[in-house]
Design a protein around this motif. Structure first.
Motif, PDB file in Angstrom:
ATOM      1  N   UNK A 178       0.817  -1.219   0.000  1.00  0.00           N
ATOM      2  CA  UNK A 178       0.000   0.000   0.000  1.00  0.00           C
ATOM      3  C   UNK A 178       0.848   1.265   0.000  1.00  0.00           C
ATOM      4  N   UNK A 179       2.171   1.093   0.021  1.00  0.00           N
ATOM      5  CA  UNK A 179       3.110   2.227   0.084  1.00  0.00           C
ATOM      6  C   UNK A 179       2.778   3.152   1.254  1.00  0.00           C
ATOM      7  N   UNK A 180       2.535   2.540   2.409  1.00  0.00           N
ATOM      8  CA  UNK A 180       2.135   3.283   3.600  1.00  0.00           C
ATOM      9  C   UNK A 180       3.107   3.017   4.744  1.00  0.00           C
ATOM     10  N   UNK A 181       3.520   4.084   5.393  1.00  0.00           N
ATOM     11  CA  UNK A 181       4.329   3.927   6.600  1.00  0.00           C
ATOM     12  C   UNK A 181       3.393   3.547   7.736  1.00  0.00           C
ATOM     13  N   UNK A 182       3.614   2.380   8.327  1.00  0.00           N
ATOM     14  CA  UNK A 182       2.732   1.890   9.378  1.00  0.00           C
ATOM     15  C   UNK A 182       3.173   2.312  10.773  1.00  0.00           C
ATOM     16  N   UNK A 183       4.494   2.428  10.966  1.00  0.00           N
ATOM     17  CA  UNK A 183       4.986   2.712  12.304  1.00  0.00           C
ATOM     18  C   UNK A 183       6.372   3.339  12.205  1.00  0.00           C
ATOM     19  N   UNK A 184       6.649   4.266  13.113  1.00  0.00           N
ATOM     20  CA  UNK A 184       7.989   4.810  13.273  1.00  0.00           C
ATOM     21  C   UNK A 184       8.459   4.414  14.668  1.00  0.00           C
ATOM     22  N   UNK A 185       9.552   3.653  14.728  1.00  0.00           N
ATOM     23  CA  UNK A 185      10.082   3.188  16.011  1.00  0.00           C
ATOM     24  C   UNK A 185      11.357   3.959  16.325  1.00  0.00           C
ATOM     25  N   UNK A 186      11.316   4.803  17.352  1.00  0.00           N
ATOM     26  CA  UNK A 186      12.508   5.593  17.682  1.00  0.00           C
ATOM     27  C   UNK A 186      13.597   4.712  18.276  1.00  0.00           C
TER      28      UNK A 186
END
Length: 140
Positions: A9-17
């Motif tokens: 889907x070309x979607x960022x699902x999560x950003x993990x710092x």
């Protein structure tokens, strides 16, 4: 940070710092040796944080589950003519001003004096941060 992307889907699902390391006495470390003098003297520094950033990232699969591993090796990085590791005195020219290549930088009153007195001839890593990150929070 590590971004999890759904490729379909070309979607960022999560950003993990990856967070920060707190080098103060309360930071949970044995301290850090920041003086390049051939000796190892671990010390704590109030207000000193380092940004955790992965030098190497890899993945592997176990029982159908994909795992991502990241390593911080401490490699020195160059971007064209720019070196990420700099002598402190090339960034901080005096107890009151930044060096010519960093003249646009700003610091609170007295902060440069503290940096200048504490770190002297040490090398440091210059990284560009984001205004979207609260760097006062080691978990961000």
């Amino acid at each position: 940070a590590i971004v999890t992307v759904d490729v379909a889907t070309a979607t960022a699902e999560r950003i993990s710092p990856l967070g920060l390391t707190d080098w103060s006495a309360a930071g949970g470390t044995d301290g850090i040796d920041i003086v390049d003098d051939g000796a190892c003297r671990l010390q704590h520094y109030e207000g000193l944080f380092s940004i955790n950033s992965a030098d190497t990232i890899g993945s592997f699969e176990v029982d159908g589950e994909v795992y991502v591993m990241a390593a911080m090796e401490g490699d020195r990085v160059r971007y064209g003519d720019f070196k990420e590791d700099q002598k402190l005195r090339s960034v901080v020219a005096s107890n009151a001003s930044f060096g010519k290549n960093f003249a646009a930088f700003r610091a609170p009153d007295g902060a440069l004096q503290q940096v200048f007195d504490t770190f002297g001839e040490s090398k440091l890593r210059v990284s560009i941060g984001s205004s979207g990150v609260d760097y006062s929070d080691p978990t961000s």
